[in-house]
Enzyme design. Structure first.
Site, PDB file in Angstrom:
ATOM      1  N   CYS A 194       0.594   5.052   0.543  1.00 20.93           N
ATOM      2  CA  CYS A 194       1.601   5.052  -0.525  1.00 20.93           C
ATOM      3  C   CYS A 194       0.963   4.616  -1.832  1.00 20.93           C
ATOM      4  O   CYS A 194       0.456   3.508  -1.953  1.00 20.93           O
ATOM      5  CB  CYS A 194       2.761   4.129  -0.175  1.00 20.93           C
ATOM      6  SG  CYS A 194       3.956   4.026  -1.506  1.00 20.93           S
ATOM      7  N   LEU A 195       0.998   5.504  -2.807  1.00 22.72           N
ATOM      8  CA  LEU A 195       0.380   5.220  -4.103  1.00 22.72           C
ATOM      9  C   LEU A 195       1.421   5.160  -5.207  1.00 22.72           C
ATOM     10  O   LEU A 195       1.097   4.953  -6.371  1.00 22.72           O
ATOM     11  CB  LEU A 195      -0.627   6.336  -4.443  1.00 22.72           C
ATOM     12  CG  LEU A 195      -1.799   6.526  -3.479  1.00 22.72           C
ATOM     13  CD1 LEU A 195      -2.469   7.858  -3.717  1.00 22.72           C
ATOM     14  CD2 LEU A 195      -2.800   5.407  -3.645  1.00 22.72           C
TER      15      LEU A 195
END
Lengths: 425, 174
Positions: free
Chosen positions: B119-120
Site C-alpha cells: 500500500c503506497l
C-alpha cells in the site's frame, strides 16, 4: 445430488426387473415417479431459450414485456434498439457486477467484462456474487450468473489487468473489434463503463478511451462507503479523467507514523447499488436517447445530496490524446453550430409565429450572446501601455518542458543495463 | 516532505531526477526514459553500497523494460529478512506509479493489496503525483518501498507472521 438420484433410479429399475409378479411393480413405479420429481426439483436450471425478437405482448412468459412497455408509455421511442448496443464494463466488483446484471436484465446486446480478481467471501457484503462462487474469477462467475439470467445477451469476458502493457493492448483491441455490428461507426462498443476501484485503472481506461475517441462513464464509491459519483466523459468535449487531477495532499508522514489501520476500504451494498443504478440509468438514457444524460452526478448519502455539474476539458491537459481530441472538437465547432441552428430553426418554424409581447414599454431587445463575448474578450485582454503579463495566457501554453533532455542520450541502453547488473552481482 | 527523516531526505536529493515524460507505449521516448531510469538506479545502488546501506537488487525482466524483478531485504534485530520484489510499469506511467509487489508476504498484512502489492496510497502516491515526471523507479524504491519495509517488517516479525530463514543468515547478498 443429481448423481445420487440417478443411482437410486438405476437400482429401482433393477429391483423392478427382479420381480416377476406385476402386482409388486406398482409400488416401485410409484417410488420411481417420486425420485424423478425430486431430481427435477434439484435440477432447477430450466434455462429459458433465446428470444429472437423482443415482443411487447403482455404475458407472464415474456421477459421483455415490462421493458417494451416503456415505448407505450412514451418514454423510449424504440426500446428494441438496445439489442444493437455493446457496453464494456471494466471492473466487475461491487458496482460493475450489479451494473452488468441490470444491463443483462434490460436485454443489452453485448457485454464485455474485464477483471483480474477472484470472488472472495469478503465480497459477500455486496450484491451479485454468491458464496458458492468463491475462488472463481469474477469474470467467470459473472458470465455464469448472467448467461442464466438472460441467454440473449452476448457475453465476452477478459480476465486481465488493464494497467499492464499486455492487458491494455488486449483491452484496446477488444474495444475495437466490430464483429458484433460491423457497420457501426467508431469503435466496436457504444459505451465503456469504468467500475474500478483505483486511480491507476481509471487512468488506463481514460487513456484507452481518449485514444479511441470512445465515450465512457466513470463511477466511484468513496472509501468510507457513504458517497459516490458517476461522470460522463466524451473525449474532447468534456473533461477527461486527467484534465482535473485529483487533489493530492501530502500528509507529511514518515515511516514511524505510517498508519496501522490497514488498507481495507469500507463498502455497503446500498451505496454500491445506488451508484450502479445511477450509472446504468444514465447509460440507458445515453443509449436509448431519452431524458437528460447527466454529465456528472454525485451522491452524498449522509445528507442525501445529489450535486450535478459540467466540466469542460482542460486546455493544458497532461494527456496527449485528450489534447488531440480537444483540437478535433474545436475544428468541428462551426459544423456543430450550424447543425444546432438548423435544428432550432426547424423547431421554431413549427411554432406559430406571433409577437411574444404585444407592447415593449422599456424597449428591451435581445442581443446575440456570442457577439457580446467577443467584445468582452477584447476589452479585458488589453493592458495599459508598459504593462505585460507575467504568466502566459492559458491558450498559448503549448511548449513542453522536456526539451532540455536531449543531452542525456549519450549512453547506450545495453551499457546501462550491464552497469546495473554489475552492481547487482 | 516534512516529517521524513533527514537520512531519507538527503538520500533522495542525491538520486538523479528524470526529465522525460514517457511510458512504455511511447517508443523511442520510452527508451530515453529507460536510460534515465537506469542512471538513477545505478546512482542509487552505488550510493547505498558506499553508505553500507545496500538493501535491494532490481533488474528488467524483459527487453522492453516493462517488467522488473529482484529482491529486497530488511534487517531487524540483527537478522536479515529477504523478499522477492516485482512490478510492472503501468501503461499510464509515469503519470501513475508502479505498483510494487512482494508476492511472498501476500495476505500476511493488511497494508497490502491482492497479489502482494504494497500500500503506497498515503505515504507515497501524493509525492509521486507532485513530482511527475521527475521521479522514477529508484525514487519509488527509496520513498515507497523502504519506508513500507521499515514500518511493516518489524511488526510482521514480532507478531510471528514471518519467520526468519535460519540458513539464510549467512551472506546471500554476494
Amino acid at each position: 445430488m443429481e448423481e445420487e438420484l440417478k443411482e437410486v433410479l438405476k437400482e429401482l429399475n433393477s429391483l423392478k426387473q427382479s420381480f416377476t409378479d406385476p402386482s409388486h411393480r406398482a409400488p416401485i413405479d410409484k417410488i420411481q415417479l417420486h425420485v424423478e420429481r425430486i431430481a427435477n426439483l434439484g435440477n432447477s436450471g430450466v434455462r429459458r431459450s433465446k428470444v429472437k425478437d423482443m415482443s411487447a405482448e403482455v404475458v407472464d412468459s415474456n421477459p421483455y414485456s415490462r421493458l417494451m412497455a416503456l415505448q407505450r408509455m412514451g418514454i423510449v421511442e424504440n426500446y428494441e434498439r438496445i439489442r444493437d448496443f455493446s457496453v464494456a464494463i471494466v471492473g466487475v466488483g461491487g458496482v460493475g457486477s450489479v451494473a452488468a446484471e441490470m444491463l443483462t436484465r434490460c436485454g443489452i446486446g453485448r457485454l464485455l467484462l474485464y477483471d483480474y480478481d477472484k470472488v472472495e467471501l469478503a465480497n459477500m457484503n455486496r450484491l451479485f456474487f454468491r458464496p458458492e462462487q468463491v475462488n472463481m474469477t469474477k469474470t467467470d462467475a459473472a458470465v455464469q450468473t448472467l448467461s442464466d439470467i438472460n441467454p440473449d445477451v452476448v457475453l465476452e469476458s477478459y480476465t486481465l489487468n488493464i494497467t499492464t502493457v499486455q492487458g491494455f493492448d488486449t483491452f484496446v483491441s477488444s474495444l475495437k473489434n466490430k464483429s458484433f455490428r460491423p457497420n457501426k461507426e467508431g469503435s466496436g462498443v457504444d459505451l465503456v463503463l469504468s467500475c474500478v476501484d483505483n486511480y491507476e485503472a481509471r487512468m488506463a481506461v481514460n487513456q484507452g478511451c481518449n485514444e479511441l475517441n470512445q465515450t465512457w462513464m466513470e463511477s466511484g464509491v468513496s472509501e468510507d462507503a457513504v458517497s459516490g459519483h458517476i461522470q460522463l466523459l466524451i473525449p474532447g468535449e468534456t473533461a477527461c479523467f486527467a484534465c482535473a487531477p485529483p487533489l493530492v495532499v501530502a500528509s507529511g508522514v514518515d515511516e514511524r507514523t505510517l498508519k496501522r489501520e490497514g488498507v481495507c476500504a469500507a463498502s455497503l451494498p446500498t451505496t454500491m447499488g445506488v451508484i450502479a443504478g445511477l450509472l446504468v440509468q444514465n447509460t440507458l438514457k445515453f443509449l436509448l436517447n431519452f431524458g437528460l444524460v447527466s454529465p456528472y452526478l454525485g451522491y452524498n448519502s449522509l445528507k442525501d445530496f445529489f450535486p450535478t455539474m459540467e466540466m469542460k476539458p482542460n486546455p493544458q491537459c497532461s494527456n496527449g490524446a485528450c489534447m488531440e481530441r480537444q483540437k478535433e472538437y474545436l475544428i468541428l465547432k462551426p459544423a456543430r453550430d450550424a447543425a444546432a441552428k438548423a435544428k432550432m430553426e426547424a423547431e421554431t418554424s413549427l411554432v406559430v409565429e406571433a409577437p411574444l409581447h404585444l407592447d415593449n414599454e422599456w424597449s428591451i431587445s435581445v442581443v446575440d450572446e456570442s457577439e457580446l463575448d467577443k467584445v468582452d474578450a477584447k476589452t479585458s485582454d488589453a493592458l495599459p501601455d508598459g504593462l505585460i503579463r507575467e504568466l502566459p495566457s492559458a491558450d498559448d501554453y503549448q511548449t513542453q518542458p522536456n526539451e532540455a533532455s536531449a543531452s542525456s542520450n549519450i549512453d547506450d541502453l545495453e551499457d546501462l543495463r550491464k552497469q546495473l547488473e554489475a552492481l547487482n552481482g | 516532505m516534512e516529517g521524513w527523516d533527514p537520512n531519507t531526505k538527503s538520500t533522495l536529493t542525491q538520486i538523479p531526477l528524470l526529465t522525460i515524460k514517457a511510458g512504455p507505449r511511447d517508443g523511442a521516448a520510452w527508451t530515453q526514459r529507460l536510460k534515465e531510469e537506469y542512471k538513477a538506479l545505478i546512482a542509487y545502488t552505488q550510493m547505498n553500497k558506499s553508505n553500507d546501506n545496500d538493501w535491494f537488487r532490481i533488474s528488467a525482466a524483459n527487453p522492453e523494460g516493462t517488467r522488473w524483478t529482484g529482491k529486497c531485504w530488511y534487517v531487524h534485530n540483527l537478522l536479515k529478512y529477504e523478499f522477492d520484489l516485482q512490478f510492472d510499469i503501468p501503461v499510464t506511467y509515469p503519470t501513475t506509479a508502479p505498483e510494487l509487489e512482494l508476492p511472498q508476504i501476500d495476505g500476511k498484512t493488511q497494508k497490502m493489496y491482492r497479489g502482494g502489492k504494497i500500500c503506497l496510497t498515503v505515504h507515497f502516491k501524493p509525492l509521486w503525483a507532485k513530482n511527475c515526471p521527475r521521479f522514477g523507479i529508484a525514487h519509488a524504491l527509496c520513498l515507497g518501498l523502504a519506508p513500507w519495509l521499515a514500518a511493516e517488517i518489524p511488526i510482521l516479525v514480532d507478531s510471528g507472521m514471518i519467520k526468519h530463514k535460519d540458513d539464510a543468515t549467512t551472506s546471500t547478498d554476494s
